[in-house]
Design an enzyme around this catalytic site. Structure first.
Site, PDB file in Angstrom:
ATOM      1  N   GLN A  40     -69.651   8.908  62.607  1.00 30.16           N
ATOM      2  CA  GLN A  40     -68.461   9.404  63.306  1.00 30.16           C
ATOM      3  C   GLN A  40     -67.230   8.631  62.855  1.00 30.16           C
ATOM      4  O   GLN A  40     -67.333   7.584  62.224  1.00 30.16           O
ATOM      5  CB  GLN A  40     -68.659   9.250  64.821  1.00 30.16           C
ATOM      6  N   ASP A  95     -70.235  -0.063  73.058  1.00 35.23           N
ATOM      7  CA  ASP A  95     -69.094  -0.904  73.426  1.00 35.23           C
ATOM      8  C   ASP A  95     -69.541  -2.117  74.250  1.00 35.23           C
ATOM      9  O   ASP A  95     -68.795  -3.061  74.430  1.00 35.23           O
ATOM     10  CB  ASP A  95     -68.054  -0.074  74.200  1.00 35.23           C
ATOM     11  N   GLY A 146     -81.319   6.563  69.252  1.00 34.31           N
ATOM     12  CA  GLY A 146     -81.989   6.536  70.547  1.00 34.31           C
ATOM     13  C   GLY A 146     -83.066   7.614  70.667  1.00 34.31           C
ATOM     14  O   GLY A 146     -84.052   7.432  71.381  1.00 34.31           O
ATOM     15  N   ASP A 163     -75.927   6.091  78.042  1.00 34.02           N
ATOM     16  CA  ASP A 163     -74.480   5.846  77.966  1.00 34.02           C
ATOM     17  C   ASP A 163     -74.005   6.431  76.633  1.00 34.02           C
ATOM     18  O   ASP A 163     -73.694   5.704  75.691  1.00 34.02           O
ATOM     19  CB  ASP A 163     -74.254   4.335  78.039  1.00 34.02           C
ATOM     20  N   THR A 165     -72.161   9.524  73.990  1.00 34.01           N
ATOM     21  CA  THR A 165     -71.032  10.423  73.791  1.00 34.01           C
ATOM     22  C   THR A 165     -71.440  11.807  74.310  1.00 34.01           C
ATOM     23  O   THR A 165     -72.583  12.027  74.715  1.00 34.01           O
ATOM     24  CB  THR A 165     -70.684  10.482  72.289  1.00 34.01           C
ATOM     25  N   ASP A 166     -70.504  12.748  74.290  1.00 38.95           N
ATOM     26  CA  ASP A 166     -70.789  14.096  74.795  1.00 38.95           C
ATOM     27  C   ASP A 166     -71.733  14.839  73.826  1.00 38.95           C
ATOM     28  O   ASP A 166     -71.927  14.397  72.692  1.00 38.95           O
ATOM     29  CB  ASP A 166     -69.463  14.852  74.999  1.00 38.95           C
TER      30      ASP A 166
HETATM   31  N1  SAM Z   1     -68.149   5.820  78.008  1.00 44.50           N
HETATM   32  C1  SAM Z   1     -68.340   6.730  76.978  1.00 44.50           C
HETATM   33  C2  SAM Z   1     -67.981   8.149  77.228  1.00 44.50           C
HETATM   34  O1  SAM Z   1     -68.636   8.845  77.994  1.00 44.50           O
HETATM   35  O2  SAM Z   1     -66.994   8.573  76.651  1.00 44.50           O
HETATM   36  C3  SAM Z   1     -69.582   6.551  76.187  1.00 44.50           C
HETATM   37  C4  SAM Z   1     -69.403   5.294  75.449  1.00 44.50           C
HETATM   38  S1  SAM Z   1     -70.450   4.702  74.266  1.00 44.50           S
HETATM   39  C5  SAM Z   1     -69.211   4.212  73.127  1.00 44.50           C
HETATM   40  C6  SAM Z   1     -71.296   6.089  73.539  1.00 44.50           C
HETATM   41  C7  SAM Z   1     -72.134   5.635  72.364  1.00 44.50           C
HETATM   42  O3  SAM Z   1     -73.246   6.510  72.178  1.00 44.50           O
HETATM   43  C8  SAM Z   1     -71.376   5.611  71.030  1.00 44.50           C
HETATM   44  O4  SAM Z   1     -71.194   4.298  70.617  1.00 44.50           O
HETATM   45  C9  SAM Z   1     -72.293   6.410  70.081  1.00 44.50           C
HETATM   46  O5  SAM Z   1     -72.347   5.851  68.776  1.00 44.50           O
HETATM   47  C10 SAM Z   1     -73.620   6.330  70.822  1.00 44.50           C
HETATM   48  N2  SAM Z   1     -74.584   7.351  70.409  1.00 44.50           N
HETATM   49  C11 SAM Z   1     -74.345   8.662  70.160  1.00 44.50           C
HETATM   50  N3  SAM Z   1     -75.471   9.269  69.771  1.00 44.50           N
HETATM   51  C12 SAM Z   1     -76.457   8.323  69.784  1.00 44.50           C
HETATM   52  C13 SAM Z   1     -77.852   8.345  69.470  1.00 44.50           C
HETATM   53  N4  SAM Z   1     -78.447   9.451  69.060  1.00 44.50           N
HETATM   54  N5  SAM Z   1     -78.548   7.179  69.606  1.00 44.50           N
HETATM   55  C14 SAM Z   1     -77.954   6.046  70.030  1.00 44.50           C
HETATM   56  N6  SAM Z   1     -76.630   5.963  70.314  1.00 44.50           N
HETATM   57  C15 SAM Z   1     -75.900   7.093  70.197  1.00 44.50           C
END
Ligand code: SAM
Length: 287
Positions: A40, A95, A146, A163, A165-166
């Site tokens: 990303q 984060d 994950g 936790d 992303t969308d």
């Molecule tokens: N508070 C936030 C929001 O809802 O906007 C979420 C924050 S956190 C930064 C989300 C994290 O999920 C990101 O760092 C992203 O890289 C991670 N992420 C996305 N897909 C993932 C996956 N398949 N496995 C592990 N982490 C993942």
């Protein structure tokens, strides 16, 4: 959909569109980082109103000024419902804000965080030290997918926090049947999973789809709400899932007493109030 605009006052302005016709716009002091990881685009902006802000693929993840609400609410609600957590797993959360909040509970023996993108962790350490510095020794950060992790692991967890992303890009698979089934498999009998579940105001249709999925797979779910100013509509939803009937009341009145004065959103009144849903949110769940 999201773009950087130059306003007439020559400052840089950032707009995240929440619908084709509305969004949030912030005046930017400075762009601190802009990198493209294998997963990303990561941007850190310094804004006038919200301080530093992290964006992934053009969507606001967190800001200095309001991150406490999301991180306190995704953590303290489930732990105060089930204070017998010994092993916790965070999926995403790069984060490190969720890790910071979980580390307040000394009875949690082990916390594993599986984040797909190392750049997010690195950027957080540099630009958001309040989140990612001083992490506890029992916290293990795994850089990996994950989805893959929950499919392969045989470990069992008392609390799983999604936790993420969308449901677009690398997180799309974190909202599927197979991912949720694997999470259920690695959840202890009394354990709970909690996930961030978008805005009920703007995303009712997708919430309906994945909450039906969660109910079918886990058996019991309870949505709750928090006010998060930078997120679409400001109204944000979380869902708790369990294999057993959910009693969402506080189990130990003194669990947060030794750090309560340093919390800025979560308290016992908020715990109760978060589960009181407006009618249009109840309607998503048919309750
Ligand atoms: N508070 C936030 C929001 O809802 O906007 C979420 C924050 S956190 C930064 C989300 C994290 O999920 C990101 O760092 C992203 O890289 C991670 N992420 C996305 N897909 C993932 C996956 N398949 N496995 C592990 N982490 C993942």
């Amino acid at each position: 959909m999201n773009e950087f605009n130059k306003s007439q006052d020559t400052h840089l302005w950032y707009t995240e569109y929440h619908t084709p016709n509305s969004g949030i716009t912030l005046k930017v002091k400075e762009t601190l980082l802009r990198v493209k990881s294998p997963f990303q685009e990561l941007v850190i902006l310094d804004t006038y109103e919200y301080g530093r802000m992290m964006l992934l693929d053009g969507l606001v993840m967190l800001t200095d000024r309001d991150e406490f609400i999301y991180h306190e609410m995704i953590t303290h609600i489930p732990v105060n419902i089930n204070p017998s957590v010994k092993k916790a797993l965070i999926i995403g959360g790069g984060d490190c804000g969720t890790l910071r909040e979980l580390s307040r509970y000394s009875f949690i023996e082990n916390v594993k965080m599986v984040e797909i993108d190392e750049e997010v962790v690195k950027a957080s350490r540099k630009f958001f030290p309040q989140l990612a510095s001083n992490l506890p020794k029992n916290a293990e950060i795994v850089i990996g997918d994950g989805i893959d992790f929950v499919e392969k692991t045989d470990d069992v967890f008392d609390l799983i926090i999604i936790d993420s992303t969308d449901p677009i890009g690398p997180a799309e698979g974190l909202f599927t049947d197979s991912f949720y089934s694997n999470c259920r498999r690695i959840l202890s009998e009394e354990g709970m999973m909690v996930l961030q579940a978008e805005s009920p105001y703007f995303h009712a249709e997708s919430i309906k789809i994945f909450s039906d999925r969660l109910r079918r797979i886990f058996g019991f779910i309870r949505p709750y709400l928090a006010f998060i100013p930078v997120y679409p509509s400001g109204m944000w939803e979380f869902i708790i899932c369990s294999k057993n009937e959910l009693d969402v009341s506080l189990k130990k009145a003194d669990l947060i007493s030794h750090f309560e004065s340093s919390l800025k959103y979560y308290n016992h009144d908020v715990h109760k109030g978060a589960f009181m849903l407006p009618t249009f949110v109840k309607n998503i769940y048919g309750i």
